[in-house]
Design a protein around this motif. Sequence first.
Motif, PDB file in Angstrom:
ATOM      1  N   PHE A   1     -13.638   4.482 -21.629  1.00  0.00           N
ATOM      2  CA  PHE A   1     -12.940   4.109 -20.722  1.00  0.00           C
ATOM      3  C   PHE A   1     -11.547   3.952 -20.895  1.00  0.00           C
ATOM      4  CE2 PHE A   1     -17.229   2.496 -20.253  1.00  0.00           C
ATOM      5  CZ  PHE A   1     -17.608   2.974 -18.976  1.00  0.00           C
TER       6      PHE A   1
ATOM      7  N   SER B   1      -9.038   5.284 -10.826  1.00  0.00           N
ATOM      8  CA  SER B   1      -8.339   6.233 -10.575  1.00  0.00           C
ATOM      9  C   SER B   1      -8.023   6.334  -8.929  1.00  0.00           C
ATOM     10  CB  SER B   1      -8.625   7.898 -11.032  1.00  0.00           C
ATOM     11  OG  SER B   1      -9.713   8.329 -10.387  1.00  0.00           O
TER      12      SER B   1
ATOM     13  N   ARG C   1     -14.785   5.696 -13.809  1.00  0.00           N
ATOM     14  CA  ARG C   1     -13.516   6.253 -13.663  1.00  0.00           C
ATOM     15  C   ARG C   1     -13.171   6.770 -12.382  1.00  0.00           C
ATOM     16  NH1 ARG C   1     -15.456  10.314 -18.774  1.00  0.00           N
ATOM     17  NH2 ARG C   1     -14.890   9.008 -20.620  1.00  0.00           N
TER      18      ARG C   1
END
Length: 244
Positions: free
Chosen positions: A66, A205, A201
Motif C-alpha cells: 500500500f 486515489s 488503492r
Amino acid sequence: TDWVGAAQFDHYHGFREAFDRDRWRRQHGISPAAMLIVYGTINPAILPHEAHIVSQIAKAVENGQFGDEAVLWVRLHPQAVRGTFSTSLAEYEALASRRIRVEIPPVQSEALHWDLPRDDAAHLANLFCAADVVATPSSTLVIDAACLDTPVVSVQFDGQQPVDAALSAKRFLQYTHYAQILKTGGIAVAHTFDEFVHHVRQYASDPQRDADGRQARARPQPGRLDGQAGRRTDANMVRPADTG
C-alpha cells in the motif's frame, strides 16, 4: 410526530469541515502523504478468526503493498476487551509496529461492554477523518464512516487459513440489516484479499468515489444529521408531569 434523528451522531455534524487532517496525522507520527487504513474489528464471538484477516492485511502493509509509508490502525471491538465476549488480544498486540497501530479501547466497566469515556467519540471521529479508508467485516462503524464521508471497504474474506463456512466472514453478506446497507452502493465489497487491495488503492486515489452511495447509506440511519437530534429528542420526550 417528529423524526428526531439519532443523537449519538450529532457530534459528526460539521466535524470534517473543522478537522485539520495533516495536523492530527503529524501528532500521531503519520505522514500526511501516507495511506492510512483503519480496520475496525467486530465481536470475537461472531468472527473468532478475525486476527488472521488482520494479520494478512498487516503483512501486506509491512511489505509495502500500500506504499512505503502506509499505516494500518487496528481498532479492537470493545466487547473483545472486557465482558462476556472478551478474548485474548495477544495475536493483535503481536502485530504492533511502527506501521501497525493496535488500539485497545478504554472500556470502563464489565456491566456495559461498550462503556467508553465521553472523549472516545471525538477520538473515533478524528481517526475516521484522518483515514483514507475504513475497513470492517460487518459493523455499525460503516454508518460512522458515512457520516464523515470516509470510504469503506467491507471485508468478506477469511485470511490465509481455512475456516468453517458457518463462521466465514462471507456470511455477513446475507445478514438482513447489512445487505440493506450494501444495496446503497456506498461500500466496496472485498470478496478476496486481492479485491481488498484493489478497492483500498482506488479509494486512496479518489476519495470521492462512491460518495453518493455513502450519503445514501448515511441519511436513512441517523435521520437529519444536523447536530440537533439530541435537542429534538428532549423536546419530544413524554415526561411524568405530562401524562396527567
